[in-house]
Design an enzyme around this catalytic site. Structure first.
Site, mmCIF file in Angstrom:
data_model
loop_
_atom_site.group_PDB
_atom_site.id
_atom_site.type_symbol
_atom_site.label_atom_id
_atom_site.label_comp_id
_atom_site.label_asym_id
_atom_site.label_seq_id
_atom_site.Cartn_x
_atom_site.Cartn_y
_atom_site.Cartn_z
ATOM 1 N N HIS A 1 0.837 -1.207 0.000
ATOM 2 C CA HIS A 1 0.000 0.000 0.000
ATOM 3 C C HIS A 1 0.871 1.256 0.000
ATOM 4 C CE1 HIS A 1 -3.479 2.572 1.306
ATOM 5 N NE2 HIS A 1 -2.463 3.292 1.764
ATOM 6 N N GLU A 2 1.846 1.288 0.902
ATOM 7 C CA GLU A 2 2.672 2.491 1.021
ATOM 8 C C GLU A 2 3.514 2.730 -0.225
ATOM 9 O OE1 GLU A 2 2.078 4.609 3.150
ATOM 10 O OE2 GLU A 2 0.795 3.313 4.346
ATOM 11 N N HIS B 1 1.849 4.331 -3.166
ATOM 12 C CA HIS B 1 1.733 5.791 -3.144
ATOM 13 C C HIS B 1 2.869 6.427 -3.945
ATOM 14 C CE1 HIS B 1 -1.691 6.505 -0.638
ATOM 15 N NE2 HIS B 1 -1.227 5.765 0.352
#
EC number: 3.4.24.-
Length: 642
Positions: free
Chosen positions: A436-437, A440
């Protein structure tokens, strides 16, 4: 900033995860300043490939969409298209153009006035394989340019005043005593670096720019301050240091005995020893950067270490060392405190991140597209920007975040411990959080071009940033036995919550997850908006898997034929990535949907058009859907032929 917050794990102003019940837990939010109220306005337009309609009602038919290619290259073609579309505009070419693996040339322009950037105006042109304009996005200012050139009388404040204004208005933890601070000119018109400050991870910077706001242009100082949990661009009025017009935050709240790729967390499988896991055509070696060979968790793509104090320095922090490159360390869920298994944590974080780097590389996120690498091996883009990975970071709990500066500057991931269980849990062991990170970083580099990291700073754009991150985390954890009836949570293990950290599970069942496009009305949390977007992408994922299969998910490396993934799972990821590069800066749901459809049109000739449309239409983003920030219009309508 980008991150996980719970239900919102994804709700911090970083790209962070987000927690449904907790207040913002780091950075500016800790100081009770709500920077979300300073978001950039959402003003972009996207003209999709099958309906090229220019500004001022000018229509381009299929034949007239042929840009002038006589000058010989895709950059000239894009430049000529801009001249033809907006003949009176002043602009500069942004030096981050590239041809993606899908054959699309991506060229980006910035509007100027009196030689000064209008910082939130962008024009992106996508050139197809045939050398013609494929699609384009536009957020250029179309109002009256100020007649007076501010550079003549230098009718603006000193940059040091702007720095003080940003610090005071936003309560930024930087000390800048007037007697100590000096603004040193650097390359670029009216660009400065501040010396004599303390509290920031690097010297603050300022650049004089115009900002498009409320139908006009305001002369502003763009003040850059990196304080760890927040990496801010603060647009301070050039004549009133107490007035901040907008704020962008770059932070978007891994050899190896590890949980292998595809195992999301300790509940899904056991650790095992993985030998030489890198894809040799994508990574020469995870521990080599072309100059050095590191017998530790450092290499070309990433540098991983513990950071228990949450400090800004990382190069001298502890990381495991192994002259034989054997990174095998004990870990079990019963171990406590987290420092007792720091070696295993750092190794897991390094492993997961590097595998994801290699998978994304195959799918098109490479050097030219702005990926994270120290050495770009003369393949384009800017090097020197590996991902900084902080395990067990002491600057927060129950979250994670990722900061994404422009191409050429390292990204930074901060992984925290989670205290909702006994013993507490380390987020590095939940792959979905790491993925997820890192996503980004991907979405910020691809949208608007590698040199522009502010293109997801509007509310709906930022929401899609969170949604893309959840989508990749979920798509990667699929199992061979999964079907479209399989539901998934986000952050379940780390948060110790059976239903995870989102309002609904990701599901194709409208009873389990009833999210619709119009649910975004009234929402002010990017994480809540992101769940709606990710729900649509989850529908698309299964439509493509049902058509193309999902392949053997135990095989880490995607298989491509003529540049197209052979299974529906990786095809969905590829189309989403290509859509990011096509869409305009600061996109909304409708524009991002159109860019995804265009991405499939370019990649497969549009063979998946109906599968994609059905996914979006099911959740109200059909043909008749209309974006309005306060009252969206939903539609379940499909295009003709579907």
């Amino acid at each position: 900033m980008h991150g996980l917050l719970l239900a919102g794990l994804l709700a911090l102003p970083l790209n962070v995860l987000a927690h449904p019940t907790e207040s913002h837990s780091s950075g500016i939010s800790r100081r009770a300043i709500d920077i979300t109220s300073y978001r950039l306005p959402q003003i972009s337009k996207y003209t999709k490939s099958d309906s090229l309609t220019g500004q001022d009602g000018q229509s381009f038919t299929a034949s007239s969409a042929d840009a002038d290619t006589s000058s010989g290259d895709y950059v000239s073609t894009a430049t000529n298209w801009l001249k033809k579309t907006l003949p009176n505009a002043s602009y500069r070419l942004v030096n981050d153009h590239y041809i993606g693996d899908s054959g699309i040339g991506h060229v980006h322009f910035r509007q100027t006035a009196h030689g000064i950037d209008i910082d939130n105006t962008d024009f992106n042109v996508n050139i197809g394989r045939d050398g013609k304009v494929f699609s384009f996005g536009n957020s250029f200012y179309d109002g009256e340019i100020p007649k007076a050139n501010p550079m003549v009388k230098r009718d603006f404040s000193d940059p040091v005043d702007a720095l003080h204004g940003a610090i005071q208005t936003l309560n930024i933890p930087v000390t800048a005593k007037p007697e100590n601070v000096k603004a040193k000119p650097v390359e670029g018109k009216e660009s400065f670096k501040f010396e004599g400050t303390s509290g920031a991870l690097s010297d603050p910077k300022a650049q004089l720019v115009y900002l498009q706001k409320d139908g006009g242009l305001v002369l502003s100082w763009k003040v850059e301050t990196d304080v760890g949990d927040n990496w801010l661009l603060s647009y301070v009025d050039a004549n009133d240091k107490g007035k901040v017009h907008s704020v962008v935050d770059y932070v978007s709240a891994a050899a190896y005995e590890v949980y292998p790729w595809g195992i999301n967390d300790p509940t899904e499988g056991k650790r095992s020893t993985i030998h030489v896991p890198w894809f040799k055509t994508q990574s020469v070696d995870w521990h080599i950067d072309g100059k050095n060979w590191y017998p530790t968790t450092r290499g070309n793509n990433a540098i991983a270490q513990e950071n228990p104090t949450g400090q800004r320095e990382y190069e001298n922090n502890y990381r495991p060392k192994s002259p034989l490159f054997i990174f095998k360390y004990p870990y079990s869920e019963a171990m406590s405190p987290p420092s007792s298994y720091r070696d295993a944590s750092i190794t897991q974080l390094f492993y997961t991140t590097n595998v994801f780097h290699d998978v994304l590389y195959i799918l098109g996120f490479n050097e030219k597209a702005g990926n994270f690498q120290t050495n770009n091996w003369n393949k384009g883009g800017l090097g020197g920007d590996y991902a900084i990975l902080n395990s067990q970071d002491g600057s927060g709990v129950n979250n994670a975040n990722f900061a994404t500066p422009p191409d050429g500057e390292p990204g930074r991931m901060r992984m925290y411990n989670w205290n909702a269980s006994t013993p507490e849990r380390d987020g590095c062991f939940e792959a979905g959080i790491v993925i997820h990170e890192y996503t980004h970083g991907v979405s910020n580099r691809l949208t608007g071009g590698p040199a522009n990291s502010r293109c997801l700073a509007a509310l709906e754009s930022g929401g899609m940033g969170e949604g893309w991150s959840d989508f990749f985390a979920t798509a990667i954890r699929l199992k061979n036995g999964d079907t479209r009836a399989t539901d998934y949570t986000m952050g379940e293990w780390a948060s110790n919550r059976p239903n995870g950290i989102r309002k609904y599970r990701y599901s194709t069942n409208l009873t389990t997850n009833p999210h619709m496009y119009v649910d975004a009305d009234g929402l002010t949390s990017v994480h809540a908006i992101g769940t709606i977007w990710a729900s649509m992408l989850y529908e698309m994922l299964w439509n493509l898997i049902d058509k193309h299969g999902k392949g053997d998910v135990s095989k880490v490396k995607p298989t491509l034929k003529n540049g197209v993934p052979t299974d529906g799972r990786h095809l969905a990821m590829k189309i989403v990535l290509d859509g990011m590069a096509l869409q305009p800066c600061l996109p909304n749901f409708v524009q991002a949907r159109d860019a995804i459809i265009d991405a499939d049109k370019n990649l497969t000739g549009g063979s998946n058009k109906c599968e994609i449309w059905k996914a979006f239409a099911k959740r109200g983003l059909g043909v008749g859907a209309v974006y309005n920030p306060s009252k969206r219009t939903g539609s379940n309508e499909l295009p003709a032929g579907c």
